[in-house]
Design a protein around this motif. Structure first.
Motif, PDB file in Angstrom:
ATOM      1  N   ALA A   1       0.830  -1.207   0.000  1.00 18.62           N
ATOM      2  CA  ALA A   1       0.000   0.000   0.000  1.00 18.62           C
ATOM      3  C   ALA A   1       0.863   1.255   0.000  1.00 18.62           C
ATOM      4  O   ALA A   1       0.660   2.173  -0.806  1.00 18.62           O
ATOM      5  CB  ALA A   1      -0.931  -0.017   1.218  1.00 18.62           C
ATOM      6  N   LEU A   2       1.841   1.309   0.880  1.00 16.81           N
ATOM      7  CA  LEU A   2       2.700   2.491   0.959  1.00 16.81           C
ATOM      8  C   LEU A   2       3.594   2.627  -0.274  1.00 16.81           C
ATOM      9  O   LEU A   2       4.009   3.732  -0.624  1.00 16.81           O
ATOM     10  CB  LEU A   2       3.554   2.421   2.230  1.00 16.81           C
ATOM     11  N   GLY A   3       3.868   1.509  -0.936  1.00 18.10           N
ATOM     12  CA  GLY A   3       4.658   1.556  -2.161  1.00 18.10           C
ATOM     13  C   GLY A   3       3.945   2.225  -3.321  1.00 18.10           C
ATOM     14  O   GLY A   3       4.572   2.568  -4.326  1.00 18.10           O
ATOM     15  N   LEU A   4       2.622   2.422  -3.199  1.00 13.93           N
ATOM     16  CA  LEU A   4       1.874   3.108  -4.251  1.00 13.93           C
ATOM     17  C   LEU A   4       2.137   4.613  -4.257  1.00 13.93           C
ATOM     18  O   LEU A   4       1.854   5.283  -5.250  1.00 13.93           O
ATOM     19  CB  LEU A   4       0.368   2.857  -4.072  1.00 13.93           C
ATOM     20  N   TRP A   5       2.666   5.132  -3.155  1.00 16.40           N
ATOM     21  CA  TRP A   5       2.901   6.583  -3.055  1.00 16.40           C
ATOM     22  C   TRP A   5       4.146   6.969  -3.826  1.00 16.40           C
ATOM     23  O   TRP A   5       5.183   6.319  -3.725  1.00 16.40           O
ATOM     24  CB  TRP A   5       3.034   6.997  -1.597  1.00 16.40           C
ATOM     25  N   ARG A   6       4.045   8.060  -4.602  1.00 17.45           N
ATOM     26  CA  ARG A   6       5.163   8.555  -5.416  1.00 17.45           C
ATOM     27  C   ARG A   6       5.528   9.995  -5.065  1.00 17.45           C
ATOM     28  O   ARG A   6       6.245  10.653  -5.801  1.00 17.45           O
ATOM     29  CB  ARG A   6       4.811   8.455  -6.903  1.00 17.45           C
TER      30      ARG A   6
END
Length: 647
Positions: free
Chosen positions: A129-134
């Motif tokens: 989930a947190l890896g979706l943030w850019r």
């Protein structure tokens, strides 16, 4: 087609990112995505786009932006995804599957995670989930209160997920990882008392009582100076717990290392390095850079931080139904093992468009991620996408932020950012995967220098420059053989369906030139048509006029991939490729190529070498070249593009 709200507003297809235009147009799209499948009144759009009194022609401006967005989405193949931007009177509706929006996927993943009840399952869910943030939410929208409020709400969800991930690690006894996760977030949100309280507990459980207490006193001072209030209940409770535990002989610390309900705690990869290189006092983010900083306010050495450095996990998810490639995976494994003392291992995975370079590199990276406990970095260099390739400074900024560098300390020049990156990772065991590289020059600033770091680069070009200057080990990927190709079809379609029509399966592999991308596109056609036998698709693919079109899945396919390769050729080389497409059987030498192109054999030889370097033709032996059937079909259909650079 993917819609991004968790960072810069963007729409991405298999062919690359769509051009969305100015900030107000991006803002219109963002507001529609924040309320998907819901009618949004025109007046709400106007109120959100203009913080002050809107101009008289505001309605016309919004209508124009909606019209351009509709055309852009249509050009990206929106209809195939079930996406429609509709007008309903004086309101607009963006109809789409909500799972195409990163914020929706983020919320679903966080909702599935149960950090206390099932921490071992929660960790990968929350990391994904947190890896979706850019970057900061809704970047690129106008600075009006409605968008600020929406961005704040999304950022609040990110912080909540970060705290949940830390709790999951804590429940597993992985307190070093919990402290690392909370540290960066707490530095950026120094007045978030609940987060600081959990960071204090995590630090205490790793044996760093003084650091934990310093965070309390630092936060107490900030609250008093900025807000004129004292610590809240959660912060005081954490402080009192640590005091009582110290007085009771560290009973809390001992209890924190007990096994958890869902199994014994795994040893933290960084446990052996507890406290290494950690200063006694946390960095106050409000303090400006000290005198002697590098130009632009960036220190010549990494900013000192309290607590272990962040451990980034930026790899994409593992490739679906990955099969074979044992020889290439073994070759990648051998690269770090064969490196000389002091060398930073570097492998270059090369091959033609659609052969599965990215899948191979990512599969290997996931398999051996445990050998790199200090993190795994990944970047798409966009070397063979539509538009310009990624600038090294852009990628370095992402890497430095992932490694915990405060945004204000990231250098603005590629040279300084590269130096800081190498300094930060010099002593770490880190894996860097650089996908889709255009050239050696693009890659070099992104290479770590530490002997415990390894780098895997993928490219359609051989990148001979990296072999020459950096001792890169090439790992070449070829098309799949008949058995491997049939196995891939079986994995995609089911073994029984392939076994019912084995001759057609082998013919499909041949018609697809053994390219995994083409085979997956063929499997997609058959998956969408469950009543078709494999022979029916094989018969359709025999028609060379239809083959490339059939070997496409929406905007992804062999033709799109080849188009990006040919776009990087000079005009002369593109014309040569088009001439080679007239070869009867795809086998030729320099003399035959010169005759087809109507040019001098020596000049043709240079062009053949360049096409070979780009894997558009293959040199089987000295002066024996082959061009695949699919490349021939593409070159015949498209020919050299007009206006291509002569250089």
């Amino acid at each position: 087609m993917d819609f991004s709200l968790l960072g810069p507003i963007s729409v991405t297809t298999g062919s690359g990112e769509l051009a969305l235009g100015p900030a107000k147009r991006r803002s219109v799209l963002a507001l529609l995505l924040l309320q998907p499948n819901t009618t949004v009144p025109l007046e709400q759009l106007i109120d959100s786009l203009w913080e002050d009194e809107p101009p008289e022609h505001a309605r016309t401006v919004v209508q124009g932006h909606v019209s351009r967005l509709r055309a852009t989405l249509a050009g990206g193949g929106a209809e195939a995804y079930g996406i429609e931007l509709a007008t309903h009177g004086s309101a607009y509706l963006l109809r789409l599957p909500e799972e195409l929006i990163d914020a929706h996927r983020f919320g679903e993943l966080v909702a599935l995670a149960r950090p206390e009840a099932a921490p071992r399952d929660a960790v990968p869910l929350l990391r994904e989930a947190l890896g979706l943030w850019r970057g900061p939410a809704l970047t690129g929208t106008v600075t009006s209160p409605p968008f600020a409020a929406a961005a704040h709400a999304l950022e609040e969800q990110r912080l909540t997920a970060t705290e949940a991930l830390a709790r999951a690690h804590g429940a597993l006894g992985e307190h070093e990882q919990a402290a690392a996760i909370l540290y960066t977030a707490a530095v950026n949100n120094p007045l978030r008392e609940g987060m600081v309280a959990e960071l204090m507990r995590a630090l205490f459980r790793t044996g760093r009582q003084s650091d934990a207490m310093e965070w309390f006193h630092r936060t107490r001072r900030l609250l008093d100076e900025d807000l004129g209030v004292g610590p809240g209940a959660r912060l005081k409770q954490a402080y009192e717990e640590i005091l009582r535990a110290e007085e009771a002989g560290n009973a809390v610390a001992a209890a924190a290392t007990a096994p958890v309900a869902d199994g014994p705690a795994d040893a933290s990869p960084g446990a052996a390095r507890t406290g290494a290189g950690v200063p006694e006092r946390p960095v106050d983010p409000r303090v400006p850079a000290q005198a002697g900083s590098a130009p632009g306010g960036h220190s010549g050495t990494p900013a000192r931080t309290n607590g272990p450095p962040p451990v980034p996990h930026l790899l994409p998810r593992p490739p679906a139904r990955f099969l074979g490639r044992e020889q290439q995976l073994a070759a990648l494994t051998a690269v770090p093992r064969s490196a000389l003392p002091g060398e930073s291992p570097l492998a270059v995975v090369t091959g033609p468009a659609g052969v599965g370079k990215t899948a191979c590199a990512v599969q290997w990276a996931h398999t051996y991620a445990g050998a790199f406990p200090d993190g795994q970095l990944f970047a798409d260099l966009r070397g063979f996408n539509e538009g310009a390739a990624a600038e090294p400074v852009e990628i370095l900024r992402d890497f430095l932020l992932a490694l915990g560098t405060p945004p204000e300390r990231v250098p603005t020049s590629a040279q300084s950012a590269s130096a800081l990156f190498r300094s930060l990772v010099a002593g770490r065991r880190l894996l860097v995967v650089l996908d889709n590289a255009e050239s050696s020059a693009q890659v070099r600033p992104l290479l770590p220098g530490g002997p415990h770091c390894a780098t895997v680069v993928t490219s359609r070009s051989r990148l001979d420059g990296l072999v020459a200057t950096d001792c890169a080990r090439p790992v070449a990927l070829q098309a799949l053989g008949a058995a491997e190709g049939v196995a891939l079809l079986g994995a995609m379609l089911g073994a029984e369906r392939v076994a019912d029509d084995p001759d057609a399966a082998r013919e499909l592999v041949a018609l697809c030139d053994g390219l995994p991308l083409a085979l997956r596109a063929a499997a997609a056609q058959l998956t969408a048509r469950p009543r078709w036998r494999l022979a029916r698709l094989a018969a359709a693919l025999r028609d060379e006029r239809r083959r490339l079109a059939l070997l496409s899945a929406e905007d992804t396919g062999v033709a799109a991939a080849l188009r990006m390769s040919v776009a990087r050729l000079s005009a002369d080389d593109a014309r040569l490729l088009s001439a080679l497409a007239a070869s009867a059987d795809g086998h030729l030498n320099a003399s035959v190529a010169a005759a087809l192109a109507g040019s001098d054999p020596q000049r043709i030889q240079d062009g053949l070498d360049r096409l070979t370097e780009m894997h558009l033709v293959d040199e089987e032996s000295t002066d024996v070249y082959t061009i695949s059937t699919l490349t021939q079909l593409f070159a015949r259909d498209e020919g050299p593009a007009d206006g291509r650079s002569e250089s």
